[in-house]
Design an enzyme around this catalytic site. Sequence first.
Site, mmCIF file in Angstrom:
data_model
loop_
_atom_site.group_PDB
_atom_site.id
_atom_site.type_symbol
_atom_site.label_atom_id
_atom_site.label_comp_id
_atom_site.label_asym_id
_atom_site.label_seq_id
_atom_site.Cartn_x
_atom_site.Cartn_y
_atom_site.Cartn_z
ATOM 1 N N HIS A 20 0.837 -1.199 0.000
ATOM 2 C CA HIS A 20 0.000 0.000 0.000
ATOM 3 C C HIS A 20 0.875 1.254 0.000
ATOM 4 O O HIS A 20 0.502 2.271 -0.560
ATOM 5 C CB HIS A 20 -0.941 0.006 1.214
ATOM 6 C CG HIS A 20 -2.017 -1.042 1.124
ATOM 7 N ND1 HIS A 20 -3.353 -0.761 1.259
ATOM 8 C CD2 HIS A 20 -1.950 -2.363 0.872
ATOM 9 C CE1 HIS A 20 -4.054 -1.876 1.117
ATOM 10 N NE2 HIS A 20 -3.218 -2.862 0.890
ATOM 11 N N ASP A 110 -5.822 5.810 2.214
ATOM 12 C CA ASP A 110 -5.956 4.449 1.713
ATOM 13 C C ASP A 110 -7.432 4.038 1.763
ATOM 14 O O ASP A 110 -8.081 4.216 2.806
ATOM 15 C CB ASP A 110 -5.115 3.549 2.623
ATOM 16 C CG ASP A 110 -4.794 2.229 1.988
ATOM 17 O OD1 ASP A 110 -5.732 1.572 1.517
ATOM 18 O OD2 ASP A 110 -3.613 1.861 1.954
ATOM 19 N N GLN A 331 12.713 -5.421 -6.946
ATOM 20 C CA GLN A 331 11.864 -6.169 -7.883
ATOM 21 C C GLN A 331 11.784 -5.541 -9.281
ATOM 22 O O GLN A 331 11.774 -6.238 -10.285
ATOM 23 C CB GLN A 331 10.457 -6.346 -7.303
ATOM 24 C CG GLN A 331 9.530 -7.136 -8.222
ATOM 25 C CD GLN A 331 8.371 -7.753 -7.491
ATOM 26 O OE1 GLN A 331 8.550 -8.575 -6.606
ATOM 27 N NE2 GLN A 331 7.167 -7.376 -7.852
ATOM 28 N N TRP A 349 -1.408 -7.014 -6.328
ATOM 29 C CA TRP A 349 -1.776 -6.060 -7.379
ATOM 30 C C TRP A 349 -0.566 -5.283 -7.886
ATOM 31 O O TRP A 349 -0.425 -5.040 -9.079
ATOM 32 C CB TRP A 349 -2.884 -5.128 -6.894
ATOM 33 C CG TRP A 349 -3.379 -4.207 -7.974
ATOM 34 C CD1 TRP A 349 -3.383 -2.850 -7.951
ATOM 35 C CD2 TRP A 349 -3.930 -4.584 -9.260
ATOM 36 N NE1 TRP A 349 -3.903 -2.349 -9.125
ATOM 37 C CE2 TRP A 349 -4.243 -3.390 -9.946
ATOM 38 C CE3 TRP A 349 -4.179 -5.809 -9.885
ATOM 39 C CZ2 TRP A 349 -4.796 -3.374 -11.227
ATOM 40 C CZ3 TRP A 349 -4.721 -5.799 -11.180
ATOM 41 C CH2 TRP A 349 -5.029 -4.600 -11.821
ATOM 42 N N SER A 351 2.615 -6.261 -7.876
ATOM 43 C CA SER A 351 3.451 -7.167 -8.674
ATOM 44 C C SER A 351 2.816 -7.414 -10.038
ATOM 45 O O SER A 351 3.498 -7.466 -11.061
ATOM 46 C CB SER A 351 3.657 -8.491 -7.941
ATOM 47 O OG SER A 351 4.403 -8.270 -6.772
ATOM 48 N N GLU A 354 3.310 -4.365 -12.118
ATOM 49 C CA GLU A 354 4.721 -4.221 -12.486
ATOM 50 C C GLU A 354 5.076 -5.177 -13.632
ATOM 51 O O GLU A 354 5.732 -4.791 -14.593
ATOM 52 C CB GLU A 354 5.602 -4.485 -11.258
ATOM 53 C CG GLU A 354 5.528 -3.348 -10.241
ATOM 54 C CD GLU A 354 6.001 -3.701 -8.828
ATOM 55 O OE1 GLU A 354 5.807 -2.879 -7.924
ATOM 56 O OE2 GLU A 354 6.554 -4.807 -8.639
ATOM 57 N N ASP A 370 -7.029 -10.300 -2.784
ATOM 58 C CA ASP A 370 -7.430 -10.074 -4.176
ATOM 59 C C ASP A 370 -6.693 -10.961 -5.175
ATOM 60 O O ASP A 370 -7.011 -10.955 -6.372
ATOM 61 C CB ASP A 370 -7.168 -8.612 -4.545
ATOM 62 C CG ASP A 370 -5.706 -8.215 -4.340
ATOM 63 O OD1 ASP A 370 -5.032 -8.806 -3.469
ATOM 64 O OD2 ASP A 370 -5.233 -7.309 -5.051
ATOM 65 N N GLN A 371 -5.699 -11.720 -4.696
ATOM 66 C CA GLN A 371 -4.816 -12.414 -5.640
ATOM 67 C C GLN A 371 -5.521 -13.429 -6.549
ATOM 68 O O GLN A 371 -5.195 -13.509 -7.744
ATOM 69 C CB GLN A 371 -3.656 -13.058 -4.858
ATOM 70 C CG GLN A 371 -2.786 -11.998 -4.179
ATOM 71 C CD GLN A 371 -2.041 -12.492 -2.964
ATOM 72 O OE1 GLN A 371 -1.876 -13.696 -2.784
ATOM 73 N NE2 GLN A 371 -1.570 -11.586 -2.116
HETATM 74 N N1 UDP Z 1 8.861 -6.120 -3.744
HETATM 75 C C1 UDP Z 1 10.200 -5.763 -3.749
HETATM 76 N N2 UDP Z 1 11.120 -6.744 -3.541
HETATM 77 C C2 UDP Z 1 10.798 -8.032 -3.330
HETATM 78 C C3 UDP Z 1 9.417 -8.389 -3.347
HETATM 79 C C4 UDP Z 1 8.483 -7.410 -3.570
HETATM 80 O O1 UDP Z 1 10.555 -4.604 -3.937
HETATM 81 O O2 UDP Z 1 11.691 -8.849 -3.128
HETATM 82 C C5 UDP Z 1 7.857 -5.052 -3.955
HETATM 83 C C6 UDP Z 1 7.158 -5.200 -5.272
HETATM 84 O O3 UDP Z 1 7.875 -4.517 -6.283
HETATM 85 C C7 UDP Z 1 5.782 -4.604 -4.985
HETATM 86 C C8 UDP Z 1 5.581 -4.815 -3.490
HETATM 87 O O4 UDP Z 1 6.855 -5.146 -2.957
HETATM 88 O O5 UDP Z 1 5.776 -3.214 -5.287
HETATM 89 C C9 UDP Z 1 4.623 -5.952 -3.181
HETATM 90 O O6 UDP Z 1 3.324 -5.554 -3.434
HETATM 91 P P1 UDP Z 1 2.225 -6.567 -3.972
HETATM 92 O O7 UDP Z 1 0.951 -5.807 -4.096
HETATM 93 O O8 UDP Z 1 2.683 -7.260 -5.187
HETATM 94 O O9 UDP Z 1 2.137 -7.677 -2.835
HETATM 95 P P2 UDP Z 1 1.903 -7.656 -1.240
HETATM 96 O O10 UDP Z 1 3.257 -7.529 -0.638
HETATM 97 O O11 UDP Z 1 1.011 -6.482 -0.917
HETATM 98 O O12 UDP Z 1 1.273 -8.975 -0.990
#
Ligand code: UDP
Length: 451
Positions: A20, A110, A331, A349, A351, A354, A370-371
């Site tokens: 977030h 948020d 990432q 969301w 990932s 991205e 939401d996945q």
């Molecule tokens: N991310 C990162 N490095 C990692 C894993 C994830 O920088 O090793 C970042 C990724 O680029 C994304 C965020 O962490 O921006 C994860 O958000 P996402 O919504 O995909 O998943 P959540 O962590 O909320 O389940």
Amino acid sequence: MEEKNNKSHVLVLPFPVQGHINPMVQFSKRLTSKESVKVTLITIDSVTKSMPILESGSIKIHSIPHNDETPPQSYDLFLEWFHVLVSKNLTKIVEELSDSEYPVKVLVFDSITTWAIDLAHELGLKGAAFFTQSCALSVVYYHMDPEKNKVCVFDDGVCFPSLPLLQKQDLPSFVCQSDLYPSLRKLVFSRNINFKKADWLLFNSFDVLEKEVIDWLRTQCRIKTIGPIIPSMYLDKRLKDDKEYGLSLFKPNSETCMKWLDSREIGSVVYVSFGSLANLGEQQMEELASGLMMSDFYFLWVVRATEENKLTEEFMSKSKEKCLIVNWCPQLDVLSHQAVGCFFTHCGWNSTLEALSLGVPMVAMPQWSDQPTNAKFISDVWQTGVRVKAGENGVVNRDEIVSSIREVMREEKGIMLKENANKWKKLAKEAVDEGGSSDKNIEEFLKLVIN
Ligand code: UDP
């Protein structure tokens, strides 16, 4: 006559988890690139203390102290704790940060902190709800409102307006698992409050990506799509030096990852990550480890420090030649590296956006929230990935993991997925580039914010 002040200080309040924080920091950077707007990101001490602040650019950070009190670990208790803390402090923050040149006029909050709009209005501010998930998800949650109840349930799935037929496995976990985090569940369903109360609704998505869904949502409320909100250097390159999100709760092993990838051939590596929150069961972890080993590809696997104990010593010693395991990685750099041929992902969301924005095909292995819905869109609507099938016990076995990776990396289908991924990459860039749909919406929002 009183002179109109066309400058504004915007406060941005993300829910303090990585997925977030990232898009809301990024959005803040877009706002603050205009001289007429100052932005302060509001967060809490436990976050700022654990966060190496990599680069926050022109955004100021205001951290709310909580006297070293450790925030509750459970989501449900944390939500209430966060609510109380922000409510107690917001008035003082607004008074402190407001000045005659840049008066605080707007709170971007948020969308899951649905209580924030009342706080904003009580303080005479306008409020913009920021949705960090897909528009499709909002359509599902919109219909969870008991007053609506317009959903058609069939034997083979649920039919929501503008969405493909969703089977049980495609629904957000809060919809089918009513015992899962009751307070969080209540809160995500109550996001509808934003539709009634918020002055603006901002979505991290873009028009062509969810066209029908967005068209339908726009018949119910006025939404602004402003995504994909990822650092500018990976898309339109219009914000100078904007290479990373800037606030990371985990320290990335950047140099190790990039060096390791540099020595691999084009498209030869599977990048594996389940984001910042998901916890895989021990059996699932074992199947995944074996599947990755059996797949015959190199893999870069992000295993967070708290998950590491689920990897066996045998795996660690056998896998050395084939993989790099890190606790966290940069990432976006990894996904843009030419060595990466596919992204094995939980489909968070961010990932998902991205991977779409950087054109990387995916193997989707959704976990919760939401996945599952994102995975449905990845495999059936955008067609940029395949989705693994879980067995009856809910675990995805090693053979399924191997065949899914091979499908993307080696088979005919992989070529089609890559072509589609490249198509979305182009469209994502167009949306945020000058004159694109999201760019126009941000410009429009900026005009409203300074008035
Ligand atoms: N991310 C990162 N490095 C990692 C894993 C994830 O920088 O090793 C970042 C990724 O680029 C994304 C965020 O962490 O921006 C994860 O958000 P996402 O919504 O995909 O998943 P959540 O962590 O909320 O389940």
